[in-house]
Motif scaffolding. Structure first.
Motif, PDB file in Angstrom:
ATOM      1  N   SER A 187      38.499  37.717  38.444  1.00 43.15           N
ATOM      2  CA  SER A 187      38.283  38.912  39.383  1.00 43.15           C
ATOM      3  C   SER A 187      37.086  37.193  40.239  1.00 43.15           C
ATOM      4  N   GLY A 188      36.757  36.758  41.921  1.00 44.85           N
ATOM      5  CA  GLY A 188      35.973  36.357  42.489  1.00 44.85           C
ATOM      6  C   GLY A 188      36.434  35.263  43.750  1.00 44.85           C
ATOM      7  N   GLY A 189      37.282  35.988  44.070  1.00 43.32           N
ATOM      8  CA  GLY A 189      37.704  34.830  44.483  1.00 43.32           C
ATOM      9  C   GLY A 189      37.834  35.637  46.803  1.00 43.32           C
ATOM     10  N   GLY A 190      38.082  35.090  47.270  1.00 39.32           N
ATOM     11  CA  GLY A 190      37.898  35.617  48.166  1.00 39.32           C
ATOM     12  C   GLY A 190      38.875  36.595  48.779  1.00 39.32           C
ATOM     13  N   TRP A 191      40.125  36.384  49.423  1.00 29.29           N
ATOM     14  CA  TRP A 191      41.964  36.105  49.606  1.00 29.29           C
ATOM     15  C   TRP A 191      41.920  35.809  48.977  1.00 29.29           C
ATOM     16  N   MET A 219      49.931  38.614  40.062  1.00 31.35           N
ATOM     17  CA  MET A 219      49.485  39.332  40.930  1.00 31.35           C
ATOM     18  C   MET A 219      48.385  38.789  41.852  1.00 31.35           C
ATOM     19  N   CYS A 220      48.276  38.932  43.334  1.00 35.58           N
ATOM     20  CA  CYS A 220      47.361  38.213  43.674  1.00 35.58           C
ATOM     21  C   CYS A 220      46.860  40.021  44.723  1.00 35.58           C
ATOM     22  N   ALA A 221      46.090  40.262  43.864  1.00 35.38           N
ATOM     23  CA  ALA A 221      45.139  41.330  45.137  1.00 35.38           C
ATOM     24  C   ALA A 221      43.377  41.178  45.086  1.00 35.38           C
ATOM     25  N   ALA A 222      43.557  41.432  46.625  1.00 34.48           N
ATOM     26  CA  ALA A 222      42.159  40.849  47.063  1.00 34.48           C
ATOM     27  C   ALA A 222      41.635  39.719  46.853  1.00 34.48           C
ATOM     28  N   GLY A 223      40.427  39.942  45.769  1.00 33.87           N
ATOM     29  CA  GLY A 223      39.903  38.560  45.276  1.00 33.87           C
ATOM     30  C   GLY A 223      40.092  38.854  43.524  1.00 33.87           C
TER      31      GLY A 223
END
Length: 393
Positions: free
Chosen positions: A79-83, A374-378
């Motif tokens: 966790s810690g990404g932008g999008w 799975m990419c979910a928001a950040g």
């Protein structure tokens, strides 16, 4: 001790035992925490021991149970990404490549080390990624509004940046057709904005009034990239001569987004998401369409599913097929309905994976291709399955 006395003692002990049991029952959770409980389930590395079956893996058809690993749990691995977007499994390097469209970077997740590293510090707001039949990485860039290929020697080849004399919008998702080696990519205008690329130059469809200062902070992208958007298309790049061809118009698929081929390469699935910046034609209708592939081109379009659940019309984004032809689609929507939806080849909803955020895109990875990323928001989530991905990455 007389018999009545013994009975009194036993009744007293039983009362103490029952009161203790009642106290334990009162403090014990009636069911494992999930997305809908308060407090919400913790998916992170310090979460309490997981329950099986996972309470956020929801089976709507008995066949879904054969696709999921019954002892597997949803885990948030980073966790810690932008999008986060465009996940692609790179077999040769044994890592997951993904884009951060907001922070204009590409990341590399190393599953064996459980480590996320920076792959490219400047990706020009990259989105979709895949590999071709030679294992070379293909990337869609919002910022430079182009599709590129990274060669084995590290040089970059531009595969597409213009169509009929006009620049592209913001290439989004990209796949390779193993049947003929052609490349298919969608070109909506979701990235023609300040957050994920750059708006049009003044007067363009995505900046009609010219109030957005379109080139502040994006001098490189606006210098080399397109300045104004055009109609939405789904494109095909010929593997022999590199010719760019529009195979689906915005009338056929408004707001095209995610792309996916069936395991036999005979069916192309295309997601129509939401209206994008500067759209003049019909807006995305949040449905998944299916097309027959004839001579490497989609024909005979029809609605595969309308992405409706519990009376709510969800917003699909990216998708992948497994080896059985089931379609795994990421979607956003009301709280409790976000996550991943699994459809049979006939369009029947088999089950879903519930997450706290909408899922932008997903892919199958791991050495056996049975790990769903799975990419979910950040955040990046992972789930082990009893099926495998059918695509190249």
């Amino acid at each position: 001790m007389s018999l009545p006395d013994r009975r009194s003692v036993l009744r007293g002990a039983a009362a103490v035992f029952l009161s203790g049991a009642a106290a334990r029952a009162a403090t014990r959770e009636p069911h494992p925490a999930d997305v809908m409980t308060q407090p919400v389930r913790d998916f992170g590395p310090h979460a309490p021991p997981a329950f099986v079956p996972d309470p956020d893996i929801l089976s709507l058809d008995p066949s879904f149970g054969d696709l999921v690993f019954k002892n597997g749990n949803i885990e948030r691995v980073w966790s810690g990404g932008g999008w986060l977007e465009g996940p692609a499994w790179i077999s040769e390097g044994r890592f997951l490549l993904l884009s951060d469209t907001v922070r204009s970077a590409q990341y590399r997740f190393l599953p064996e080390e459980n480590l996320m590293t920076t792959y490219r510090k400047e990706s020009f707001n990259s989105n979709g990624n895949t590999v071709d039949l030679q294992g070379r990485i293909l990337t869609c860039e919002h910022g430079l509004r182009r599709v590129i290929r990274w060669e084995q020697d590290g040089t970059c080849t531009v595969l597409a940046d213009k169509f009929e004399g006009q620049g592209l919008n913001s290439p989004n998702d990209i796949i390779v057709n193993p049947a003929d080696g052609s490349i298919l990519f969608s070109d909506p205008a979701y990235g023609d904005c300040l957050a994920e690329g750059h708006p049009d130059a003044p007067g363009g469809r995505a900046n009609r009034e010219g109030k957005l200062r379109w080139n502040i902070g994006t001098e490189a992208t606006t210098q080399f990239g397109s300045a104004k958007r055009q109609a939405d298309h789904t494109f095909r790049i010929d593997p022999q001569n590199g010719q760019l061809e529009s195979v689906l118009t915005e009338e056929q698929v408004p707001g095209p987004n995610g792309l996916c081929l069936s395991p036999d390469f005979k069916t192309l699935y295309v997601i129509s998401t939401a209206p994008d910046p500067g759209l003049t034609g019909p807006g995305g209708d949040r449905k998944i369409r299916a097309f027959d592939m004839v001579n490497g081109r989609p024909q005979n379009g029809r609605v595969f599913c309308d992405m409706t659940l519990d009376g709510q019309h969800l917003v699909p984004d990216g998708m992948k097929a497994d080896v059985f032809g089931n379609l795994w689609c990421g979607a956003s929507g009301p709280y409790g309905l976000c996550g991943v939806f699994c459809y049979s080849p006939a369009g029947k909803l088999l089950g879903r994976i519930r997450l706290s955020h909408g899922v932008s895109n997903l892919t199958f990875g791991g050495l056996k291709r049975n790990e769903l990323y799975m990419c979910a928001a950040g955040s990046l989530y992972r789930l082990m399955l009893n099926t495998q991905g059918a695509g190249l990455c």
